[in-house]
Write a protein that holds these residues in place. Structure first.
Motif, PDB file in Angstrom:
ATOM      1  N   UNK A 163      63.528-108.573  54.427  1.00  0.00           N
ATOM      2  CA  UNK A 163      64.545-107.535  54.465  1.00  0.00           C
ATOM      3  C   UNK A 163      63.967-106.207  54.029  1.00  0.00           C
ATOM      4  N   UNK A 164      64.644-105.137  54.433  1.00  0.00           N
ATOM      5  CA  UNK A 164      64.205-103.796  54.078  1.00  0.00           C
ATOM      6  C   UNK A 164      65.421-102.957  53.755  1.00  0.00           C
ATOM      7  N   UNK A 165      65.370-102.285  52.634  1.00  0.00           N
ATOM      8  CA  UNK A 165      66.432-101.346  52.271  1.00  0.00           C
ATOM      9  C   UNK A 165      65.799-100.148  51.582  1.00  0.00           C
ATOM     10  N   UNK A 166      66.388 -98.994  51.846  1.00  0.00           N
ATOM     11  CA  UNK A 166      65.903 -97.746  51.261  1.00  0.00           C
ATOM     12  C   UNK A 166      67.064 -97.080  50.539  1.00  0.00           C
ATOM     13  N   UNK A 167      66.806 -96.677  49.328  1.00  0.00           N
ATOM     14  CA  UNK A 167      67.868 -96.064  48.529  1.00  0.00           C
ATOM     15  C   UNK A 167      68.297 -94.699  49.044  1.00  0.00           C
ATOM     16  N   UNK A 168      67.604 -94.192  50.010  1.00  0.00           N
ATOM     17  CA  UNK A 168      67.980 -92.911  50.586  1.00  0.00           C
ATOM     18  C   UNK A 168      66.777 -91.991  50.696  1.00  0.00           C
ATOM     19  N   UNK A 169      66.997 -90.861  51.327  1.00  0.00           N
ATOM     20  CA  UNK A 169      65.967 -89.844  51.487  1.00  0.00           C
ATOM     21  C   UNK A 169      66.540 -88.521  50.995  1.00  0.00           C
ATOM     22  N   UNK A 170      65.762 -87.805  50.205  1.00  0.00           N
ATOM     23  CA  UNK A 170      66.183 -86.494  49.710  1.00  0.00           C
ATOM     24  C   UNK A 170      65.029 -85.517  49.894  1.00  0.00           C
ATOM     25  N   UNK A 171      65.107 -84.756  50.998  1.00  0.00           N
ATOM     26  CA  UNK A 171      64.117 -83.709  51.264  1.00  0.00           C
ATOM     27  C   UNK A 171      64.814 -82.375  51.082  1.00  0.00           C
ATOM     28  N   UNK A 172      64.248 -81.520  50.235  1.00  0.00           N
ATOM     29  CA  UNK A 172      64.898 -80.247  49.951  1.00  0.00           C
ATOM     30  C   UNK A 172      63.880 -79.110  49.948  1.00  0.00           C
ATOM     31  N   UNK A 193      66.809 -79.242  54.743  1.00  0.00           N
ATOM     32  CA  UNK A 193      67.428 -80.184  53.808  1.00  0.00           C
ATOM     33  C   UNK A 193      67.793 -81.450  54.564  1.00  0.00           C
ATOM     34  N   UNK A 194      67.365 -82.613  54.041  1.00  0.00           N
ATOM     35  CA  UNK A 194      67.740 -83.907  54.603  1.00  0.00           C
ATOM     36  C   UNK A 194      68.160 -84.815  53.461  1.00  0.00           C
ATOM     37  N   UNK A 195      69.405 -85.269  53.526  1.00  0.00           N
ATOM     38  CA  UNK A 195      69.939 -86.146  52.483  1.00  0.00           C
ATOM     39  C   UNK A 195      70.627 -87.331  53.135  1.00  0.00           C
ATOM     40  N   UNK A 196      70.336 -88.522  52.624  1.00  0.00           N
ATOM     41  CA  UNK A 196      71.019 -89.723  53.106  1.00  0.00           C
ATOM     42  C   UNK A 196      71.415 -90.582  51.918  1.00  0.00           C
ATOM     43  N   UNK A 206      75.909 -92.259  54.956  1.00  0.00           N
ATOM     44  CA  UNK A 206      76.199 -90.841  55.160  1.00  0.00           C
ATOM     45  C   UNK A 206      74.902 -90.051  55.144  1.00  0.00           C
ATOM     46  N   UNK A 207      74.810 -89.037  56.021  1.00  0.00           N
ATOM     47  CA  UNK A 207      73.596 -88.245  56.071  1.00  0.00           C
ATOM     48  C   UNK A 207      73.931 -86.786  56.362  1.00  0.00           C
ATOM     49  N   UNK A 222      68.742 -68.889  63.646  1.00  0.00           N
ATOM     50  CA  UNK A 222      69.701 -69.965  63.880  1.00  0.00           C
ATOM     51  C   UNK A 222      69.909 -70.741  62.590  1.00  0.00           C
ATOM     52  N   UNK A 223      71.159 -71.075  62.326  1.00  0.00           N
ATOM     53  CA  UNK A 223      71.512 -71.898  61.163  1.00  0.00           C
ATOM     54  C   UNK A 223      72.156 -73.177  61.681  1.00  0.00           C
ATOM     55  N   UNK A 224      71.565 -74.316  61.299  1.00  0.00           N
ATOM     56  CA  UNK A 224      71.962 -75.613  61.834  1.00  0.00           C
ATOM     57  C   UNK A 224      72.365 -76.523  60.677  1.00  0.00           C
ATOM     58  N   UNK A 225      73.526 -77.182  60.823  1.00  0.00           N
ATOM     59  CA  UNK A 225      74.007 -78.084  59.771  1.00  0.00           C
ATOM     60  C   UNK A 225      74.644 -79.298  60.439  1.00  0.00           C
ATOM     61  N   UNK A 226      74.024 -80.480  60.257  1.00  0.00           N
ATOM     62  CA  UNK A 226      74.509 -81.718  60.866  1.00  0.00           C
ATOM     63  C   UNK A 226      74.947 -82.685  59.778  1.00  0.00           C
ATOM     64  N   UNK A 227      76.116 -83.286  59.971  1.00  0.00           N
ATOM     65  CA  UNK A 227      76.629 -84.301  59.044  1.00  0.00           C
ATOM     66  C   UNK A 227      77.190 -85.459  59.860  1.00  0.00           C
ATOM     67  N   UNK A 228      77.145 -86.660  59.285  1.00  0.00           N
ATOM     68  CA  UNK A 228      77.706 -87.806  59.973  1.00  0.00           C
ATOM     69  C   UNK A 228      77.472 -89.086  59.206  1.00  0.00           C
ATOM     70  N   UNK A 229      78.017 -90.162  59.771  1.00  0.00           N
ATOM     71  CA  UNK A 229      77.872 -91.483  59.160  1.00  0.00           C
ATOM     72  C   UNK A 229      77.033 -92.328  60.117  1.00  0.00           C
ATOM     73  N   UNK A 230      75.806 -92.649  59.677  1.00  0.00           N
ATOM     74  CA  UNK A 230      74.819 -93.312  60.512  1.00  0.00           C
ATOM     75  C   UNK A 230      74.791 -94.805  60.231  1.00  0.00           C
TER      76      UNK A 230
END
Length: 712
Positions: A163-172, A193-196, A206-207, A222-230
């Motif tokens: 199994x594989x699990x990742x506690x998340x990614x936080x790039x700032x 910024x990348x947060x999951x 959530x990401x 350009x200013x880009x902001x993406x949010x969603x539930x992956x």
């Protein structure tokens, strides 16, 4: 059995003691910072680059085996300056040892990366600043190595992770620069910024991804902001993004100061095993603009096919453009572009795009129909469109009063500009029908219109029929062939039962002509410019109008006034309308190589018969024409009195010169002389038939009449 359990228990206890000892002892006796120089040396040996570590290196052992590095700087390639290739302010990666040891499951804590700076560049010769770190190994070599068993290990074989699990990614606070000197392109990704949340197969996460993108030419931000539930399920080969929301703002050169904003929301579903894509609840909005729909895709990776529907809710393009400070088109009617709405159903295949049930409303106009594009690589277009009504003049630029300018002689004017897009027409494949209920363009009105357009292999064919054209009908065919060195053009046009008065008034803005009739034209030419087409024009024309008038010219009054002045008298006052009535007006013409010849102009009125003949030089835009009115009655109609002595005598009016400065003249003195001769001849004939009839010897009377013919 008891001994065995004791032995196993002892071993487990020993392992636990050893682990605890390692956790306590290793951090005290091992300092990872002591290995900085070793790490720097190994990096230099492997990459040829200089590595600098400003901060401390942290190490954790249990239960999380992890490393924390601060202040990394990796030098750039030779020839790319002193700016570092990469910098990292803070990096942390940790793995949980307990599930890895006991269940062979890989559990990674949240990966943290802060302050990344990456400078990617390519010089004018096309060499990038990372080529030296790839070892020069080509893609073909890598593929060959993998095929020979030297590639990556097969992670799908037995004995792998459970199994594989990742506690998340936080790039700032990441910053990436791309500078391509070979093309002049320059981009900068700022404040990436990348947060999951925690990620695991079959579980939604959530990401958020946000960044700013700057482009140098043209200068855009350009200013880009993406949010969603992956959610990703590798076992099932499925991927989904629910409650997807993308915000985009673009500002810069050519855009308003406040920028242009847009928002996209949707639910995405993708199944790799079934090769399916589904987009639900699609909504693209920008202020009052709202585009909604749904999309389904099949065979995405092989032969993608899509179908769905789109709907643009009614909004005001004019208000929308004003809100974003976008330049508005100059239109004659400032109220147009007030309403726009659209709906359609679409189907796409690799070689075909179909737009079905297309409906669009623009202000008071509605258009419906279907459109098909076949083979985008060598496109063929088919369409069937129905437009209820449109006033094109409302959308044209407003009329501007310009001061008259004297014509300037020039050997190269608009007549020498190419008219036909030859290459486009040679490749154009088109088959369509357009129906229009009513249209107004350049102040000309028409109703019940059908236009059929076909184009293939450089041959364009247009067949048009107008069911109601100023109470009459209009139809014609245009054929354009651009296959050869020079385009060839053929036009057949005919009109019948047309009310000429309203047509001429709408066309010229002046009430100059009246009558009911029609015309026909059969023309052909060859050439690419207007001058060439004029010079090569050949064909014939015919026209016939009944019960009308030429307004602005009273030919009878002109003759009476000219005669009075010649006699030294003052022209009499008249209340007659300034027009010349006719009961019939007919003419035909032949065109040969741009020279129009007419020999049979005939106009009939209660007092006049008008004949005309002459030539029109279409290339030189000049006229040499003679109109010969003959008075047939002076007691009725427009003739009135005062022209009795001109009755039956042709009055030639000579029109000559360029169209821009036409000259005309009437040799009325010669006309009056002919009139007096005619009167004298008539008087002598009467005397021969009356007073001298019985006094002359036999045969002499006839000889005298013959002599008078020779005299007059």
């Amino acid at each position: 059995m008891g001994k065995v359990l004791k032995i196993v228990g002892g071993l487990i206890g020993l392992v636990v003691v050893l682990i605890i000892a390692a956790v306590l002892v290793i951090p005290m006796v091992v300092d990872p910072n002591d290995y900085k120089q070793e790490i720097i040396s190994q990096t230099k040996s492997a990459t040829g680059r200089d590595l600098k570590i400003d901060g401390d290196i942290g190490l954790s052992i249990f239960p999380w085996l992890g490393v924390e590095i601060n202040g990394l700087h990796l030098s750039n390639a030779k020839g790319f300056g002193d700016t570092p290739f990469a910098e990292v302010r803070h990096l942390q990666v940790r793995v949980n040892l307990i599930p890895l040891i006991f269940t062979q499951s890989l559990e990674i804590d949240k990966v943290k990366l802060a302050g990344l700076k990456l400078n990617l560049a390519k010089n004018s010769q096309g060499v990038s600043n990372w080529d030296d770190m790839t070892g020069g190994q080509s893609e073909e070599a890598l593929t060959s190595a993998e095929s020979a068993g030297e590639g990556p290990a097969d992670t799908t074989a037995g004995g792998g992770l459970q199994g594989l699990s990742i506690g998340g990614v936080a790039i700032s606070d990441a910053h990436i620069v791309w500078d391509d000197q070979s093309t002049g392109e320059h981009f900068e990704v700022k404040q990436l910024l990348l947060e999951t949340g925690a990620m695991a197969p079959g579980r939604a996460v959530d990401m958020r991804l946000a960044l700013g993108l700057d482009r140098a030419q043209p200068a855009l931000r350009s200013e880009f902001d993406l949010r969603g539930r992956l959610m990703a399920d590798p076992a099932q080969g499925s991927f989904s993004m629910e409650a997807l929301e993308v915000l985009l703002k673009v500002s810069g050169e050519g855009l308003p100061k406040a920028g242009v904003k847009a928002k996209l929301s949707a639910d995405l579903y993708f199944n790799q095993a079934q090769d399916l894509l589904e987009v639900k609840n699609l909504l693209l909005s920008s202020e009052d603009l709202r585009l909604s729909g749904a999309i389904n895709g099949q065979a995405i990776s092989s032969a993608p096919r899509f179908d769905g529907q789109l709907k643009l809710a009614q909004f005001s393009p004019r208000n929308w453009m004003q809100k974003f400070e976008l330049p508005l088109p100059q239109t004659a009617d400032p109220s147009v572009l007030g309403k726009l709405a659209m709906a359609l159903v679409f189907e796409t295949q690799p070689q075909r795009i179909d737009l079905k049930n297309f409906e669009m409303q623009l202000d008071e106009s509605q258009i419906k129909g279907n459109f098909t594009l076949i083979d985008p690589a060598s496109p063929a277009y088919r369409f069937h469109l129905d437009l209820d009504k449109i006033d094109v003049d409302r959308y044209l630029p407003p009329a501007v009063d310009k001061p008259e300018k004297k014509p300037v002689a020039s050997s190269k004017d608009s007549g020498d500009k190419p008219l036909f897009p030859v290459e486009l027409l040679r490749n154009l494949k088109l088959d369509g029908t357009l129906r229009v209920g009513s249209i107004k363009a350049n102040n000309i009105q028409a109703e019940a219109i059908k236009v059929v357009i076909k184009s293939k292999g450089g041959q364009l064919h247009i067949d048009q029929q107008v069911g109601r054209f100023y109470n009459g009908q209009l139809k014609g065919v245009l054929d354009l062939n651009v296959k050869g060195k020079q385009p060839t053009l053929k036009i057949k046009q005919s009109a019948s039962k047309i009310q000429a008065g309203p047509l001429v008034k709408d066309l010229t803005g002046q009430d100059r002509f009246d009558g009911v009739g029609g015309f026909s034209a059969n023309l052909s030419s060859r050439g690419q410019t207007l001058t060439q087409l004029k010079r090569g024009l050949n064909g014939n024309l015919k026209m016939e109008f009944l019960n009308g008038a030429v307004k602005g010219v009273n030919l009878a009054k002109m003759l009476r006034d000219a005669k009075a002045r010649l006699s030294g008298k003052k022209p009499a006052n008249s209340v007659e309308p300034e027009q010349t009535d006719f009961s019939e007006l007919t003419a035909s013409a032949v065109i040969r190589n741009g020279l129009l010849t007419n020999k049979d102009l005939l106009a009939k009125s209660p007092f006049l018969r008008v004949n005309g003949s002459g030539r029109v030089d279409l290339v030189g835009e000049s006229l040499d024409y003679v109109v010969r009115p003959v008075i047939v009655s002076t007691t009725k109609g427009q003739g009135g009195e005062g022209l009795d002595d001109l009755k039956g005598i042709p009055v030639p009016v000579h029109l000559k010169g360029p169209w821009s400065k036409l000259d005309w003249n009437i040799d009325l003195g010669k006309v009056l002389a002919e009139s007096q001769k005619a009167k004298l001849k008539e008087t002598l004939n009467k005397k021969l038939d009356g007073q001298l009839k019985d006094k002359l010897p036999g045969g002499l009377q006839d000889k005298l009449k013959g002599g008078l013919k020779g005299l007059f």
